[in-house]
Structure formats: structure tokens, C-alpha cells
Write a protein that holds these residues in place. Structure first.
Motif, short mmCIF file in Angstrom:
data_model
loop_
_atom_site.label_atom_id
_atom_site.label_comp_id
_atom_site.label_asym_id
_atom_site.label_seq_id
_atom_site.Cartn_x
_atom_site.Cartn_y
_atom_site.Cartn_z
N LYS A 3 42.56 38.39 48.54
CA LYS A 3 41.51 39.04 47.42
C LYS A 3 40.56 37.93 47.12
O LYS A 3 40.90 36.79 47.10
N ASP B 284 42.97 43.57 39.39
CA ASP B 284 43.20 44.11 40.97
C ASP B 284 41.76 45.07 41.14
O ASP B 284 41.80 46.28 41.24
N GLY B 285 40.51 44.30 40.91
CA GLY B 285 39.50 45.03 41.39
C GLY B 285 38.80 45.73 40.38
O GLY B 285 39.02 45.64 38.97
N PHE C 74 35.37 43.85 36.76
CA PHE C 74 36.42 43.53 37.47
C PHE C 74 37.70 43.38 36.48
O PHE C 74 37.63 42.43 35.45
N GLU D 4 34.10 37.30 42.16
CA GLU D 4 34.00 38.34 41.55
C GLU D 4 32.93 38.49 40.55
O GLU D 4 32.14 39.38 40.36
N LYS E 191 38.65 47.25 45.39
CA LYS E 191 39.05 45.91 45.71
C LYS E 191 38.60 45.21 46.85
O LYS E 191 38.53 46.02 48.15
#
Length: 448
Positions: free
Chosen positions: A127, A17-18, A14, A133, A119
Motif C-alpha cells: 500500500k 485504509d484508503g 485518506f 497519499e 485504496k
């Protein structure tokens, strides 16, 4: 040894942004499936399978990754609903409207077509946090849990119309009759949505880069390549132009003379408009360290508080949530208005710009005076060495002191490349270039 190497690699999936990389190489269907299965497992509960919305942009790899993500969600016992091609902000908006537990956006934003990304958005429309994450990455090292029943994959019909309806509701009072607007859709996710909503609001709409073929997304068009739009504006009779990026969470504007108007200027215009209308919660706005010094000057003059964050729209959003503010963004055109959706939304930001202008012309409305800015990327042996470079920090302090109240100096390492970014803003181009040259030479000698 192999397990340790695999673990180290997984912990770096990650970014800000993803997960993003070359589709089919780094970002494989297998990895996409594993990530989606791990993410869905986190929101799955007994008797309540996770419901996940999946949307994508126009890249040719999008269908492959969409299928893999959907399979991963179903493998975790969840229900994957395919929303098709839709701008990124459509995910958080539809999550909140329809009560999804998870949203997945397949896009690499402004990157070339060979790249793609994944994402995740949580059930609150935001998010996923860094901690969540990290948990997803860690789960990839363990055998996946086997659900009692496999999940399902279904089409989610009406996603585009839902997004358009939400935009129309938000800007119902905006009458664009007589406005001639030129839109550059970057051959990306806005190619249907942007022209349609502008037409519904009454605008006379011209469109560039609206014929995606899977490979032309962001190719010499969109918010990272605005020259085509600028030339078109100079040669046309349109009043204003907007350039979106591939996934539709950024926008830049071009006035009738072909002059580019960046995110700093658009945020300034929106801030003053919303403050005057009594719709700027907390009386403040959040921007990044890259925001032009002229923005801070303008906001100070109008009594708008400014909070500064590291580069990245997720950090801007975190600051807005912490302060319970609504408006923020980046020079690159990520503009967030939490009054509408907790994400950058290029189309909404373009409409907010027109709302702020009223019957005025962008070419005649300056919400701020930009200072000349010089930015140089200096290649170094190790970007992390900047932290201990005493001579460089001393020089930055001296130059900053000399520019106090008139400009500023910013040095920051790239997050992904062996590069130190040297940025100087000063009252004149000559002074900005002179200070930059001194600092660049020092960085090269100390860190090169």
C-alpha cells in the motif's frame, strides 16, 4: 477562504485504509477520477505510461467507480487494466507477477453496501505510504497535467485464474481430501475464488452467502456477522467453517461445535506451525495493541518474539517489513503472511490454518488460552481530550499495576468517532467487568 476550506477537506481524504465513504455522496465518480489521475501521474514517466490494475468487490457502486478510476488513469496517459471482481490481496499478488506500476482496489471491506472505497498499491505490491497519499491529496488542488497522448482502458483477462493458481502453488502440498468445509463468502469478492480453491485442493465444500446482488455484501453474513455460520456449523456435519469479509482480506473460523475462533487464535496457531516448520523468518510475529493478553503468554512460552503496533493492518505490515518478519495480523481476522503476499488474505489464512491443523480438529487444538476481555466504547465530548486527562491516566496506571503479569488495561481514542475505547483483560470475567466499570465511570465523569 473557500480555497482554505477546500484544502482542509482534501487533506482528510485518506484514512488508514484508503479513501472510504458513501458512494455517490462523499465518494463520487468525479473524486474517484481525480484520485486515480493524480496517482497515475505519480508513476508516469516519459515514454513509459503507467500500467494500473483495477479490481473491485461486488457492491453495486463498484462498476461506476471502476469506470471513473479507469478514466482517471487514462486521462493521465496511463493504461488501465480491468481485472473485475477479485479479493483485495489479488492486487499486490498480480502487481508483482505482471509488473504493474499501480494497483487500485475498489472496496469498502466489511462496511455496508452503500459505502465504497479506493485504496492504492505501489509497484512493489505494498500500500502507498502516508507521504505518497498526502502527495496525491495535494495534487488535487492543482490543475492536472495534460499528457502528450491519452491512455487506454482494457480488460485484463485471467485475473481470477492467476490468483487461484498462486494459491494452488503456495498450498500444493495441502491435501484436503475428506475435509468438509463450510465457507461464508459474505456475498463479496471471495464468492468465486474461495469455493474453487478449496475444491481444487480436494475439500468437500459447502457455501453460504455466495450470491451477491450488489446490495447484500456483508449483510448479516461474513466475518462481522458470524452467527449464521455458527448456527449452520452446529446443525451440519462439516469439520470447520470460515467467514470472509466483503473484500476477502479477513477471515474468522468456526469449529465443528459452532465456536468462533478469532484472528488472535488463528495467528497463534499459524505462528507455532511455521516456527516448527522453520518458515517463521526472524522467529517473531507482529500484532496490534488489541491482541489478547493470552496470545503474548502463549508466544512467550514457545519462544516466539512479539512486536506490538497501533490498530490497523498497515501498521502491522510496516513492522513486519522493518523487522524482515513474515507473519502478523489483527484480532479482527486480518492475517498477513509475507511469504505469500504483502497483504491480509482471508483465503490464504484459512488454508494456512488447515495446513497448521494437519489431520487435527480445530475444536481440539488450542494454540493459546484467551483471557476474558471486556470492551466498552464511551462517548465523550472530545476524544482528543484523553491525552491531557491526568486523573484517567493515573487510574489506568493503578489498574495496570494491579493486573501486572495477569492481564492488562488499554484506553485509546477512536480515530473517527467521539469515543474512547476502554478495554480490560483479566483472569476472570468478574474482575474484567469490575475494572472496566471503574474506568468507564471515570472517563464519563472526566471527559463526558
Amino acid at each position: 477562504m473557500q480555497a482554505a476550506a477546500t484544502s482542509a477537506a482534501i487533506r482528510k481524504l485518506f484514512g488508514t485504509d484508503g479513501v472510504r465513504g458513501v458512494a455517490g455522496d462523499f465518494l463520487t465518480a468525479e473524486l474517484a477520477l481525480q484520485l486515480a489521475r493524480a496517482a497515475a501521474a505519480r508513476v508516469h514517466s516519459p515514454g513509459k505510461p503507467a500500467r494500473a490494475l483495477i479490481i473491485r468487490d461486488t457492491r453495486e457502486s463498484g462498476e461506476m467507480l471502476e469506470a471513473a478510476v479507469a478514466a482517471g488513469i487514462a486521462a493521465a496517459g496511463g493504461e488501465a487494466l480491468l481485472g473485475g471482481i477479485l479479493p483485495t490481496p489479488g492486487a499486490p499478488l498480480l502487481i508483482k507477477r505482471h509488473g504493474f506500476d499501480l494497483g487500485v482496489v475498489i472496496s469498502a471491506s466489511h462496511n455496508p453496501y452503500r459505502d465504497n472505497g479506493i485504496k492504492f498499491f505501489g509497484g512493489d505490491g505494498y500500500k502507498l505510504s502516508d507521504a505518497t497519499e498526502a502527495e496525491i491529496e495535494a495534487a488535487l488542488e492543482q490543475p492536472p497535467a495534460v499528457p502528450e497522448h491519452p491512455g487506454r482502458v482494457r480488460e485484463f483477462h485471467g485475473a481470477l485464474e492467476d490468483y487461484l493458481r498462486a494459491l494452488h502453488e503456495r498450498f500444493a502440498g495441502l491435501d484436503l481430501s475428506g475435509r468438509r468445509v463450510l465457507l461464508d463468502c459474505a456475498n463479496g469478492a471471495t464468492f468465486r475464488a474461495a469455493p474453487e480453491i478449496f475444491r481444487r485442493l480436494g475439500a468437500d465444500v459447502g457455501v453460504l452467502a455466495h450470491e451477491p446482488d450488489g446490495r447484500n455484501i456483508n449483510l448479516d453474513c461474513g466475518s462481522t456477522h458470524t452467527r449464521r455460520l455458527q448456527i449452520a456449523m452446529q446443525a451440519s456435519e462439516e469439520d470447520i467453517g470460515f467467514a470472509f469479509d466483503g473484500d476477502g482480506d479477513r477471515v474468522l473460523a468456526v469449529d465443528r461445535n459452532g465456536v468462533l475462533v478469532d484472528g488472535d487464535e488463528l495467528i497463534a496457531l499459524a505462528a507455532l506451525h511455521l516456527r516448527h516448520a522453520g518458515r517463521l523468518p526472524g522467529g517473531g510475529v507482529a500484532v496490534t495493541v488489541m491482541t489478547n493478553y493470552g496470545f503474548h503468554t502463549a508466544m512467550r512460552e514457545h519462544g516466539v518474539e512479539v512486536a506490538t503496533t497501533p490498530v490497523g493492518d498497515r501498521y502491522v505490515l510496516e513492522e513486519l517489513r522493518r523487522r524482515d518478519w513474515a507473519l502478523g495480523g489483527e484480532q479482527s481476522g486480518h492475517i498477513i503472511d509475507r511469504n505469500f503476499v504483502p497483504s491480509g488474505d482471508g483465503i490464504a489464512a484459512a488454508l494456512l490454518t488447515l495446513e497448521a491443523l494437519g489431520t487435527g480438529d480445530l475444536a481440539d487444538r488450542a494454540a493459546m488460552e484467551k483471557l476474558p476481555q471486556k470492551l466498552v466504547n464511551v462517548r465523550v465530548a472530545d476524544r482528543r481530550a484523553l491525552e491531557g486527562a491526568g486523573a484517567v491516566h493515573a487510574a489506568v496506571a493503578r489498574e495496570s499495576s494491579a493486573l501486572a503479569g495477569r492481564g492488562r488495561v488499554l484506553l485509546r481514542p477512536s480515530g473517527t468517532e467521539p469515543v474512547v475505547r476502554v478495554m480490560v483483560e483479566a483472569p476472570t470475567v468478574e474482575e474484567a467487568e469490575t475494572v472496566t466499570a471503574r474506568l468507564v465511570a471515570l472517563v464519563e465523569s472526566q471527559l463526558g
